[in-house]
Design an enzyme around this catalytic site. Structure first.
Site, PDB file in Angstrom:
ATOM      1  N   CYS A 203       0.772  -0.973  -0.006  1.00  8.16           N
ATOM      2  CA  CYS A 203       0.131   0.086   0.032  1.00  8.16           C
ATOM      3  C   CYS A 203       0.863   1.363   0.066  1.00  8.16           C
ATOM      4  O   CYS A 203       0.414   2.288  -0.458  1.00  8.16           O
ATOM      5  CB  CYS A 203      -0.884  -0.057   0.907  1.00  8.16           C
ATOM      6  SG  CYS A 203      -0.231   0.057   2.753  1.00  8.16           S
ATOM      7  N   HIS A 376      -1.334   2.428   7.828  1.00  9.54           N
ATOM      8  CA  HIS A 376      -1.950   2.525   6.304  1.00  9.54           C
ATOM      9  C   HIS A 376      -1.299   3.759   5.859  1.00  9.54           C
ATOM     10  O   HIS A 376      -1.172   4.767   6.338  1.00  9.54           O
ATOM     11  CB  HIS A 376      -3.305   2.351   6.354  1.00  9.54           C
ATOM     12  CG  HIS A 376      -3.518   1.997   4.688  1.00  9.54           C
ATOM     13  ND1 HIS A 376      -3.245   0.858   4.155  1.00  9.54           N
ATOM     14  CD2 HIS A 376      -4.818   2.445   3.975  1.00  9.54           C
ATOM     15  CE1 HIS A 376      -3.936   1.019   2.725  1.00  9.54           C
ATOM     16  NE2 HIS A 376      -4.695   1.783   3.010  1.00  9.54           N
ATOM     17  N   ASN A 401      -7.358   6.518  -0.385  1.00 14.36           N
ATOM     18  CA  ASN A 401      -7.009   5.371   0.121  1.00 14.36           C
ATOM     19  C   ASN A 401      -6.494   4.392  -0.988  1.00 14.36           C
ATOM     20  O   ASN A 401      -7.338   4.337  -1.962  1.00 14.36           O
ATOM     21  CB  ASN A 401      -7.824   4.858   0.911  1.00 14.36           C
ATOM     22  CG  ASN A 401      -7.528   3.428   1.794  1.00 14.36           C
ATOM     23  OD1 ASN A 401      -6.841   2.544   1.009  1.00 14.36           O
ATOM     24  ND2 ASN A 401      -8.151   3.104   2.785  1.00 14.36           N
TER      25      ASN A 401
END
Length: 735
Positions: A203, A376, A401
């Protein structure tokens, strides 16, 4: 074992340190001895690539030209042989596990398979171990609950997620034109909304891509050449201060295995439905994919990035700033948002009027933050200061995101003010910001909410051909006790302006598995040459001061007048004795995983060639006369030498003559101070203490560091200054 009673306390301490710290620090600087390279073709040399002083734009153009030339050669060969390109160096179909997993990766222990358990129970009954009435009959679904999620069910809906005990893997490999009905490299350009995270834990990297993919001029510098018919794609990344080309084929991993041939399907109807449902389009890919079912640029870029680092496992986990650096050649700074001093200055940078920066965020405090996922990375897409209908100004930040959608109970998007559907979104604002509510991972929030919600901001400065890059590399012995070293870099500035200084270590992600036992954290002081102690211009330390954070490099951006400046490094080391040493890994993997060792070892050797060069080998052992590892430091004094890399890149290696360490100096000084008594101490204590099993192997930390200087002054120069003797090397500066 207890020391002898006639040994003085101070002597006991001195004896301990003599055993704990090696008097001759050294490291493995080459996995393969030079003799193994002797039969290889000479590496092509390039006049501009990899030099210690190069225009940023020229360095990129050299790598891009080499990448385009390689793609052209491969296309010619494919045309000649009438076959699509298959990459022999990253063949995910022929050598799947080396492409997926790292050098030291081992599969987790399986906890059981329900069907196998039932078969085993039946076998026990058939062999008379159990009587029929004693056999335990347990339904498969019950066994699944008992054994956990270690079984792949036939139905996609039942397929388990990754857990600590189970690591799912792709099930099939096919080419782009097999997977996609109408493949196109890009559809309407590049966009952050294209990005969907797959089964990998990257990510951080996908967020880095999202921060730059709306900048077409930046993306076009990464994807430099391709021939979709032959399946050849060329990319350019940035590694350890130089641009490097990477070429891949178009094979990609799929989530689902191929259709079983054992099923009765005479007209292939079941096969075609299976392919259509499970192996067609972006949704069929195991790793990252584009939102459009026929768009291919993201999975191919991710594959190239994985190849550059050795495998997909190597790009698991990281920091968004590092990803932007690797994609653009920029330099990132990490800022703890609760520590921001001048919020107005940060806001003006976020507005980014001259497009000199890109920004990312992360959230690491492990507490619920109104729907955002913790641990994250996120991308900043835009910052706007707009007026409300009553004239009051509002500062808003647009964030994304990389998941591309909410998961679970809406996790992944902001649920506070200005979130999708919130009361702040009047028709006036929807029109003004041209915004629609979608489950796409994109949301807005106020600047103040961003500061109070997220943990860190990554600010990456981008460079162009107006900038010059100058760098030097060296090996440094890192003492157990450290301060700012006399081993330093001297920077000469001829013209005033902005200068970005980056103290870096080798990016171990490129040779993961061969990092060794030691992790290093970098600090430095920038001062005017000859300045009094404590009179520095900038003092730079790692973010948060902990090894958990990104520690590949530290940097500062300053305005400098013409003059001579010094960069004094400070390096602290942490040892993880649970990790195997490099030499142990080589001995183990040379037989167990030779192909993977060759791949990772070549990257290790290429990286370390910046600070070390091949030395003479002993015929009977294949080791160096100098240090026994097949490599030696440059003994040419003020002279330097260039050596071409496998990509044609020249690497300048700076002299290490006179290099010493605090450990060596302290050891020598202690021996001199004893004035002969040390021999007596050794005679008294050796029998008792020399083989003390409680002592760990000696402290032996050697790092490779470099100083990279970006300036719009084309005459900026960097030199390495090393201690003249052990006494000077022992003069640690406290800052």
């Amino acid at each position: 074992m207890a020391p002898r009673k006639d040994t003085l306390p101070q002597e006991q301490v001195a004896s301990f340190w003599q055993k704990y710290i090696t008097p001759n620090p050294g490291k493995v600087t080459s996995i393969f001895p030079p003799s193994l390279y002797a039969t290889l073709l000479p590496r092509p040399q390039s006049a501009d690539s990899g030099a210690s002083h190069v225009n940023f734009g020229a360095g990129y153009e050299d790598a891009a030209a080499r990448c385009r030339a390689k793609v052209e050669r491969l296309v010619r060969d494919c045309t000649r042989s009438n076959t699509k390109f298959t990459d022999p160096d990253f063949d995910i179909k022929g050598n799947r596990y080396d492409a997926l997993f790292g050098l030291n990766w081992a599969p987790p222990a399986a906890r059981g398979n329900p069907d196998a358990v039932e078969d085993a129970l039946a076998a026990l009954q058939q062999n008379g171990i159990f009587e029929p009435q004693e056999l335990l009959h347990v339904p498969t679904q019950t066994l699944r609950k008992i054994l956990g999620n270690e079984v792949l069910d036939e139905d996609e809906a039942d397929r388990p997620q990754a857990t600590e005990d189970y690591l799912p893997a792709p099930c099939a490999v096919h080419r782009v034109d097999w997977i996609y009905e109408d493949p196109k490299f890009s559809v309407d350009g590049y966009s952050s909304s294209d990005i969907i995270q797959g089964g990998g834990g990257d990510c951080w990297w996908l967020s880095a891509v999202a921060t730059i993919c709306h900048r077409a001029e930046v993306m076009d510098r990464i994807c430099v050449a391709r021939n979709e018919e032959c399946g050849v794609y060329g990319f350019v990344f940035y590694r350890d201060g130089a641009f490097v080309p990477v070429v891949i084929d178009d094979n990609l991993f799929l989530k689902r295995e191929d259709f079983s041939g054992s099923v009765n399907d005479p007209r292939n109807g079941k096969l075609m439905r299976y392919r259509k449902d499970f192996q067609t389009g972006s949704d069929a890919l195991y790793f990252a994919s584009c939102k459009d079912q026929n768009e291919t640029w993201l999975p191919l870029l991710e594959k190239a990035f994985a190849k550059a680092h050795g495998d997909y496992n190597a790009i698991e986990g990281g920091f968004i700033g590092e990803g932007v650096e690797d994609l653009t050649g920029g330099v990132y700074s990490e800022v703890a948002l609760e520590d921001v001093l001048f919020k107005q200055k940060l806001w003006e940078e976020l507005l980014n009027k001259d497009k000199s920066f890109v920004f990312g965020l992360d959230l690491l405090d492990r507490s619920d933050k109104n729907g955002l996922a913790n641990g994250h990375a996120y991308s900043i897409l835009d910052a706007r200061e707009e007026e409300e209908e009553d004239g009051k100004k509002v500062r808003l930040v647009k964030i994304r995101n990389p998941w591309g959608a909410r998961v679970g109970a809406g996790l992944g998007e902001w649920n506070g003010p200005w979130s999708d559907g919130s009361k702040e979104w009047t028709p006036y604002w929807l029109t003004k910001l041209d915004y629609r509510f979608e489950d796409d991972g994109i949301f807005w929030m106020t600047f103040s909410d961003m500061l109070s919600t997220f943990t860190n901001l990554y600010r990456t400065r981008l460079f162009d051909d107006q900038w010059t890059v100058t760098q030097e590399w060296t090996g440094v012995n890192v003492a157990w006790l450290t301060g700012y070293l006399q081993h330093k870099f001297v920077v000469e500035v001829k013209n005033p302006g902005t200068v970005v200084l980056v103290l870096q270590q080798l990016d171990a992600r490129y040779f993961r598995g061969l990092e060794g036992e030691y992790e290093f954290m970098l600090h430095f002081i920038l001062q005017k040459q000859g300045a009094e102690p404590g009179d520095y211009i900038a003092r730079v330390r790692p973010h948060g001061g902990c090894h958990f954070r990104a520690n590949r490099s530290v940097n500062c951006e300053v305005e400098l007048e013409p003059g001579v400046y010094e960069v004094l490094p400070k390096i602290t080391a942490r040892r993880d004795m649970s990790k195997p040493s490099v030499q142990d890994i080589v001995k183990t993997k040379a037989n167990g995983k030779p192909e993977k060792l060759r791949q990772v070892g070549l990257s290790f050797d290429l990286a370390h060639s910046r600070a070390f060069k091949p030395g003479p080998e002993k015929a009977e052992t294949g080791t160096s006369e100098e240090d026994g590892d097949g490599w030696e430091t440059d003994k040419s004094g003020d002279e330097s030498e260039s050596s071409a890399t496998e990509d044609g890149e020249e690497v300048k290696k700076q002299s290490n003559k006179g290099e010493g360490s605090v450990v060596e100096a302290v050891t020598a000084a202690a021996a001199e101070a004893q004035d002969g008594d040390g021999d007596d101490i050794d005679r008294e204590t050796t029998d008792d203490d020399e083989d003390d099993e409680d002592l760990p192997s000696p402290w032996n930390a050697v790092g490779v560091i470099g100083l990279r200087v970006y300036s719009q002054d084309p005459e900026v120069a960097v030199q390495l200054a090393v201690p003249k003797n052990a006494e000077e090397a022992s003069c640690v500066i406290q800052g």
